[in-house]
Design a protein around this motif. Structure first.
Motif, PDB file in Angstrom:
ATOM      1  N   ARG A 166      49.199 -15.193  10.111  1.00 19.81           N
ATOM      2  CA  ARG A 166      48.319 -14.388  10.957  1.00 19.81           C
ATOM      3  C   ARG A 166      48.484 -14.710  12.434  1.00 19.81           C
ATOM      4  O   ARG A 166      48.487 -13.844  13.293  1.00 19.81           O
ATOM      5  CB  ARG A 166      46.883 -14.723  10.546  1.00 19.81           C
ATOM      6  CG  ARG A 166      45.978 -13.587  10.311  1.00 19.81           C
ATOM      7  CD  ARG A 166      44.610 -13.951   9.817  1.00 19.81           C
ATOM      8  NE  ARG A 166      44.110 -15.267  10.094  1.00 19.81           N
ATOM      9  CZ  ARG A 166      43.748 -16.129   9.164  1.00 19.81           C
ATOM     10  NH1 ARG A 166      43.913 -15.839   7.890  1.00 19.81           N
ATOM     11  NH2 ARG A 166      43.244 -17.304   9.486  1.00 19.81           N
ATOM     12  N   ASP A 197      43.769 -10.588   3.054  1.00 19.68           N
ATOM     13  CA  ASP A 197      43.653 -11.309   4.315  1.00 19.68           C
ATOM     14  C   ASP A 197      44.477 -10.615   5.408  1.00 19.68           C
ATOM     15  O   ASP A 197      44.009 -10.411   6.526  1.00 19.68           O
ATOM     16  CB  ASP A 197      44.121 -12.756   4.142  1.00 19.68           C
ATOM     17  CG  ASP A 197      43.879 -13.600   5.384  1.00 19.68           C
ATOM     18  OD1 ASP A 197      42.778 -14.133   5.520  1.00 19.68           O
ATOM     19  OD2 ASP A 197      44.803 -13.703   6.227  1.00 19.68           O
ATOM     20  N   LYS A 200      42.841  -7.237   6.329  1.00 17.75           N
ATOM     21  CA  LYS A 200      41.573  -7.418   7.060  1.00 17.75           C
ATOM     22  C   LYS A 200      41.825  -7.753   8.528  1.00 17.75           C
ATOM     23  O   LYS A 200      41.116  -7.287   9.409  1.00 17.75           O
ATOM     24  CB  LYS A 200      40.780  -8.537   6.368  1.00 17.75           C
ATOM     25  CG  LYS A 200      39.415  -8.817   6.955  1.00 17.75           C
ATOM     26  CD  LYS A 200      38.720  -9.941   6.184  1.00 17.75           C
ATOM     27  CE  LYS A 200      39.349 -11.275   6.507  1.00 17.75           C
ATOM     28  NZ  LYS A 200      38.827 -12.390   5.697  1.00 17.75           N
ATOM     29  N   THR A 201      42.845  -8.575   8.779  1.00  9.24           N
ATOM     30  CA  THR A 201      43.089  -9.031  10.153  1.00  9.24           C
ATOM     31  C   THR A 201      44.114  -8.164  10.898  1.00  9.24           C
ATOM     32  O   THR A 201      44.388  -8.401  12.069  1.00  9.24           O
ATOM     33  CB  THR A 201      43.616 -10.483  10.143  1.00  9.24           C
ATOM     34  OG1 THR A 201      44.818 -10.529   9.363  1.00  9.24           O
ATOM     35  CG2 THR A 201      42.598 -11.425   9.549  1.00  9.24           C
ATOM     36  N   GLU A 418      40.165 -20.245  10.604  1.00 11.68           N
ATOM     37  CA  GLU A 418      39.979 -19.003  11.380  1.00 11.68           C
ATOM     38  C   GLU A 418      40.247 -19.206  12.869  1.00 11.68           C
ATOM     39  O   GLU A 418      40.406 -18.250  13.609  1.00 11.68           O
ATOM     40  CB  GLU A 418      38.543 -18.468  11.199  1.00 11.68           C
ATOM     41  CG  GLU A 418      38.161 -18.173   9.753  1.00 11.68           C
ATOM     42  CD  GLU A 418      39.038 -17.096   9.117  1.00 11.68           C
ATOM     43  OE1 GLU A 418      39.432 -16.148   9.820  1.00 11.68           O
ATOM     44  OE2 GLU A 418      39.339 -17.216   7.909  1.00 11.68           O
TER      45      GLU A 418
END
Length: 461
Positions: A166, A197, A200-201, A418
């Motif tokens: 991410r 994941d 979502k990001t 996060e």
């Protein structure tokens, strides 16, 4: 030109013997055509005179060898590649798993890759920011490097892998950065965790996912990382992108290799793994790097769970020989609630010195890194001494080092999954922690940097 044979003589598990063959090559793709028209796929594992051993990608249940035909395609396994693969999810054989349309290929590439001329390789020397302090600050990842993560069963390596995918970026070239993610032999829940994941990001937009589930055939498990690396080679060396390849779990890959080796009745090596495990792993890891004259690059983060938490097990042991360092996760830190539980002392990035310093991260990076390592090591020794002899046995300086070690774990290493910390924030955090110690103990940092950064505005306790 296809060659078809009705001379299938024997099937044992995933292996099939075809006789009276001519001109057949190792690794060649084979279609098994059943009497009902169903086609199963396999590849040539071994050729001996006019006999070929074919390994099936699916199980051999219900296969009638008297009626079936083996069609040799004349080429090895290939992947249809295109820039449209970004944002898509595929299975371990490169077929869409997200319900989307098949890829319209810009070209077909052999999944075994082309060997890179060693003279054409460029030295890795650019910093990749993962946003994780324990990696960026102390075990820096460099573009073109192979840096594995050694985990243990039950530790949150999946969360760490998702966080790196991410957050990772080559600073100043965000638009040209891609992640190729290979999930090897994982459960459906884990695979869904990664997909959800990334969606979502928004990271899915620059990611290609290859997911091989635990109930998929072992042979597919062996193909999955090669599919991912072939896609990465296309994006890096044809499209000029900076590609980060994350592969989890390499242990599942090695287990599949052992299973296939046993089916072939090969003489086993250490712990039952085939003797060519080192060579086989090297054919994957060595596909990372930079090529002179090419904009793109491939950086690899293979993740493996160490069986029985043993660093000397053949899989982590051989991986350590081939790659440039390792990030080690710690069960003790995880029990303390520290996430990601990266144990910085035994961790190592052999190329970190090439990716840090003025113009790459910051001028004080090397000095603060050395000082933090040294202080944390001294602090852990002081804590151990205190546990044995009691706190009264510690000098005032020892007590400060013990306090430093505690704060270092709580504040620097423990950032959760996060938080995305820019490198400047990581370096400033290091200076903040070093204030716990007397200035006379900062022996690994140049005086000019102490004057400039230790007493900097906003860096005061």
């Amino acid at each position: 030109m296809f060659k078809e044979y009705k001379t299938i003589r024997e099937v044992v598990g995933p292996l099939m013997l075809v006789e009276n063959v001519k001109g057949v090559k190792y690794n060649e793709l084979v279609d098994i055509i059943c009497s009902n028209g169903e086609i199963r796929r396999g590849k040539v594992l071994e050729v001996n005179l006019d006999k070929a051993v074919v390994q099936l990608f699916e199980n051999s249940q219900g296969l009638q060898i008297s009626e079936a035909k083996a069609r040799f395609t004349g080429h090895s396994q290939q992947l249809a590649v295109s820039k449209d693969m970004l944002g898509r999810v595929f299975d371990g054989m490169g077929n869409p798993r997200d319900g989307g349309a098949p890829i319209i290929p810009e070209k077909l590439m052999d999944i075994n890759g082309e060997p890179i001329n060693p003279a054409a390789r460029d030295y890795p020397n650019e910093f990749i920011q993962t946003g994780i302090s324990a990696i960026d600050g102390l075990n820096t990842l460099v573009r073109g490097q192979k840096l594995p993560v050694f985990s243990m069963s039950g530790l949150p390596h999946a969360e760490l892998a998702a966080q790196i995918a991410r957050q990772a970026k080559v600073r100043g070239t965000d638009s040209n950065f891609a992640v190729v993610f290979a999930a090897i032999g994982i459960t459906f829940e884990e695979a869904q965790y990664f997909i959800d994941d990334f969606k979502k990001t928004g990271a899915i937009e620059r990611t290609v996912l290859f997911t091989n589930l635990a109930n998929d055939p072992a042979v597919e498990r062996i193909a999955t990382p090669r599919m991912a690396l072939t896609c990465a080679e296309y994006l890096a060396f044809t499209c000029g992108m900076h590609v980060l390849v994350i592969m989890t779990d390499i242990t599942n890959y090695a287990e599949a290799l052992r299973e296939v080796s046993a089916a072939r009745r090969e003489v086993p090596g250490r712990r039952g793994y085939p003797g060519y495990l080192y060579t086989d792993l090297a054919t994957m890891y060595e596909r990372a790097g930079r090529i002179r004259g090419s904009e793109g690059s491939i950086t690899q983060i293979p993740i493996l769970t160490m069986p029985e938490d043993d660093k000397t097990h053949p899989i982590p042991d051989l991986t350590g020989y081939i790659t440039e360092g390792q990030i080690i996760l710690s069960r003790d830190l995880y029990k303390k609630g520290i996430n990601p539980p990266i144990d910085v002392l035994p961790s190592l990035s052999r190329l970190k010195d090439k990716g840090i310093g003025n113009g790459k991260t910051r001028e004080d990076h090397a000095d603060t890194m050395n000082q933090l390592f040294s202080a944390y090591s001294s602090g852990k020794e002081s804590k151990e001494l205190s546990a044995i002899l009691g706190e009264a046995a510690l000098s005032d300086t020892d007590k400060l080092f013990a306090k430093f070690a505690e704060q270092f774990e709580k504040v620097y290493v423990n950032q959760g999954f996060e938080t995305d910390r820019p490198i400047e924030e990581t370096l400033d955090l290091g200076w903040e922690l070093l204030k716990i110690l007397p200035e006379s103990e900062l022996k690994r940092i140049r005086k000019a940097y102490i004057d400039k950064y230790l007493h900097k505005e906003g860096n005061n306790s």
